[in-house]
Design an enzyme around this catalytic site. Structure first.
Site, PDB file in Angstrom:
ATOM      1  N   SER A 208       0.703  -1.052  -0.108  1.00 37.10           N
ATOM      2  CA  SER A 208       0.035   0.053   0.097  1.00 37.10           C
ATOM      3  C   SER A 208       0.848   1.297   0.063  1.00 37.10           C
ATOM      4  O   SER A 208       1.869   1.296  -0.310  1.00 37.10           O
ATOM      5  CB  SER A 208      -1.000  -0.090   1.209  1.00 37.10           C
ATOM      6  OG  SER A 208      -1.797   1.140   1.030  1.00 37.10           O
ATOM      7  N   ASN A 209       0.408   2.524   0.506  1.00 40.67           N
ATOM      8  CA  ASN A 209       1.124   3.718   0.436  1.00 40.67           C
ATOM      9  C   ASN A 209       0.537   4.572   1.709  1.00 40.67           C
ATOM     10  O   ASN A 209      -0.325   4.011   2.335  1.00 40.67           O
ATOM     11  CB  ASN A 209       1.170   4.478  -0.879  1.00 40.67           C
ATOM     12  CG  ASN A 209      -0.609   4.587  -1.297  1.00 40.67           C
ATOM     13  OD1 ASN A 209      -1.020   5.560  -0.622  1.00 40.67           O
ATOM     14  ND2 ASN A 209      -0.724   4.134  -2.585  1.00 40.67           N
ATOM     15  N   ARG A 210       1.100   5.665   1.761  1.00 41.70           N
ATOM     16  CA  ARG A 210       1.038   6.488   3.053  1.00 41.70           C
ATOM     17  C   ARG A 210      -0.198   7.410   2.819  1.00 41.70           C
ATOM     18  O   ARG A 210      -0.462   8.248   3.706  1.00 41.70           O
ATOM     19  CB  ARG A 210       2.190   7.525   3.259  1.00 41.70           C
ATOM     20  CG  ARG A 210       3.316   6.544   3.678  1.00 41.70           C
ATOM     21  CD  ARG A 210       4.489   7.529   4.145  1.00 41.70           C
ATOM     22  NE  ARG A 210       5.848   6.863   4.317  1.00 41.70           N
ATOM     23  CZ  ARG A 210       5.972   5.952   5.237  1.00 41.70           C
ATOM     24  NH1 ARG A 210       5.241   6.240   6.183  1.00 41.70           N
ATOM     25  NH2 ARG A 210       7.135   5.489   5.642  1.00 41.70           N
ATOM     26  N   ALA A 275      -4.997   7.483  -3.879  1.00 43.86           N
ATOM     27  CA  ALA A 275      -3.657   7.243  -4.597  1.00 43.86           C
ATOM     28  C   ALA A 275      -3.541   5.455  -4.554  1.00 43.86           C
ATOM     29  O   ALA A 275      -3.073   4.859  -3.809  1.00 43.86           O
ATOM     30  CB  ALA A 275      -2.440   7.497  -3.332  1.00 43.86           C
TER      31      ALA A 275
END
Ligand code: CTP
Length: 400
Positions: A208-210, A275
């Site tokens: 995943s991402n932030r 995102a």
């Protein structure tokens, strides 16, 4: 600048036990910048005193239509407001309002005003479900009042099986923002995506991402406040979704792409603030990968680019907005994405800029338009960025 600066709100309180929550609502309205005039029905004063509201609002509280020296109060109070909010609104009050009666100060004000009216019912669940109450609510909605549906949850007398509970002050505040707005996006359908997506590696791990989802949630909230019907397609969010919007929860980029494709027909605008993860595990494991059997490498494959794959499904008039978060060559990269993804507008932000990017409540962005115009905005809250963005979207929709 606070959201309700310069606005006058009349808060009517009727005789429900939920009137204790109206005190907190009065405080939140004042904190949001509104001048708040409170009118209590006689029954409400059995539950809560005028003094409470006088202290919270710093203004005189009105209770009596026959008070000497106040014969024209209902006319003045009705004329000088931007919105009227009645919370809680009892079954009896809804019945009297639906009949157009003027037998106390609050009902007389309703008849004498041209301001928008927001009613927030709260009562026993069976009283709410009663056909007469439902008929009164339908009448009040028909004449243009906004009537908020009550929540399901514990009532004062214990557990309830159906709706009846007054929504929390924060939700009422959001509804008040919507009735105070001039509603330039009324009748428009807007899709907003927010948050990261998650790509499974095995049943317990993911890539995943932030992304926190804050920017997309701010855009969805602002679009709903301006009157739009909003669908928020969201990966796992770190903040609660906004009041009033339909939330479609998704996990993976493919799920987000499918949900966007389903929502697109008939949409006026698509704002891709999410995102989505760009990569996924090529072959996610069906059972948990044990440490002892850990592979040396994880093979990745690209996920669909949602803006690119939905290009064919977009109707000609749909306004499409993308975001670009970059660490290098911000404007150059953002311009390339604007062209490659056929966008009307791209919001460019530098991930290395202090106060911008993921997780924080502020952002410093540059808006790039298809015609080449660039508008560099100062450091703002994400709510303020959302408002500037929606001003631009409104202008694009008007020009269509
Ligand atoms: N986006 C998308 N589908 C993806 C990835 C991103 O629709 N699979 C959207 C984002 O929501 C955003 C825009 O495309 O509005 C740009 O996202 P960004 O991650 O900056 O660009 P990428 O196309 O992923 O390019 P790169 O990772 O090479 O910077």
């Amino acid at each position: 600048m606070r959201p309700f600066d310069g606005r006058r709100v009349l808060l009517g309180v009727t005789a429900g036990i939920a009137s204790y929550k109206a005190a907190w609502l009065a405080r939140r309205l004042v904190q949001s910048g509104a001048a708040v005039d409170v009118v209590l029905t006689r029954g409400a004063t059995e539950f809560i005193t005028p003094l409470t509201f006088e202290a919270l609002t710093g203004r005189a509280v009105h209770t009596d239509i026959f008070a000497p020296g106040h014969a024209l109060d209902h006319i003045h109070l009705a004329r000088d407001v931007n919105a009227i909010v009645v919370a809680p609104a009892t079954a009896d009050f809804l019945a009297r309002a639906a009949q157009g009666r003027a037998d106390d100060l609050l009902t007389a004000i309703l008849l004498a005003t041209t301001a928008p009216v927001l009613l927030v019912p709260a009562m026993n669940d069976r009283m709410w479900a009663h056909p007469l109450t439902q008929r009164n609510v339908a009448t009040l909605r028909e004449i243009g009042y906004t009537v908020v549906d009550p929540d399901v949850g514990p009532l004062a007398e214990g557990e309830a099986s159906g709706p009846g509970r007054m929504p929390e002050p924060e939700a009422i505040l959001a509804h008040t923002g919507r009735v105070l707005d001039d509603g330039a996006l009324r009748g428009r359908r807007i899709i907003v995506t927010a948050g990261p997506t998650r790509e499974p590696v095995d049943p317990v791990r993911f890539l995943s991402n932030r992304s926190s989802g804050k920017m997309g949630v701010a855009v969805a909230a602002a679009a709903w406040r301006r009157g739009a019907t909003v669908t928020l397609i969201a990966g796992p969010l770190e903040v609660p979704p906004p009041i009033g919007v339909a939330v479609v929860p998704v996990e993976t980029t493919q799920e987000m792409a499918d949900a966007v494709a389903r929502a697109l027909p008939g949409a006026d605008a698509l704002v891709m603030a999410a995102a989505p993860a760009d990569f996924r595990a090529a072959a996610p494991a069906a059972s948990k990968i044990k440490k002892s059997a850990a592979p040396d490498r994880l093979e990745l494959t690209a996920t669909p680019d949602i803006l690119a794959t939905t290009r064919a499904q977009r109707a000609a008039g749909t306004v499409v907005v993308g975001f670009a978060l970059e660490t290098d060559d911000l404007l150059e990269n953002a311009r390339a994405k604007l062209a490659a993804k056929a966008l009307d507008l791209i919001v460019a932000n530098d991930a290395r800029e202090p106060g911008a990017g993921f997780a924080v409540d502020t952002n410093r962005v540059t808006l790039l338009a298809r015609d080449g115009q660039a508008e560099a905005l100062p450091l703002m809250t994400k709510a303020e960025v959302a408002d500037v963005l929606l001003d631009r979207i409104e202008a694009l929709l008007r020009a269509r």
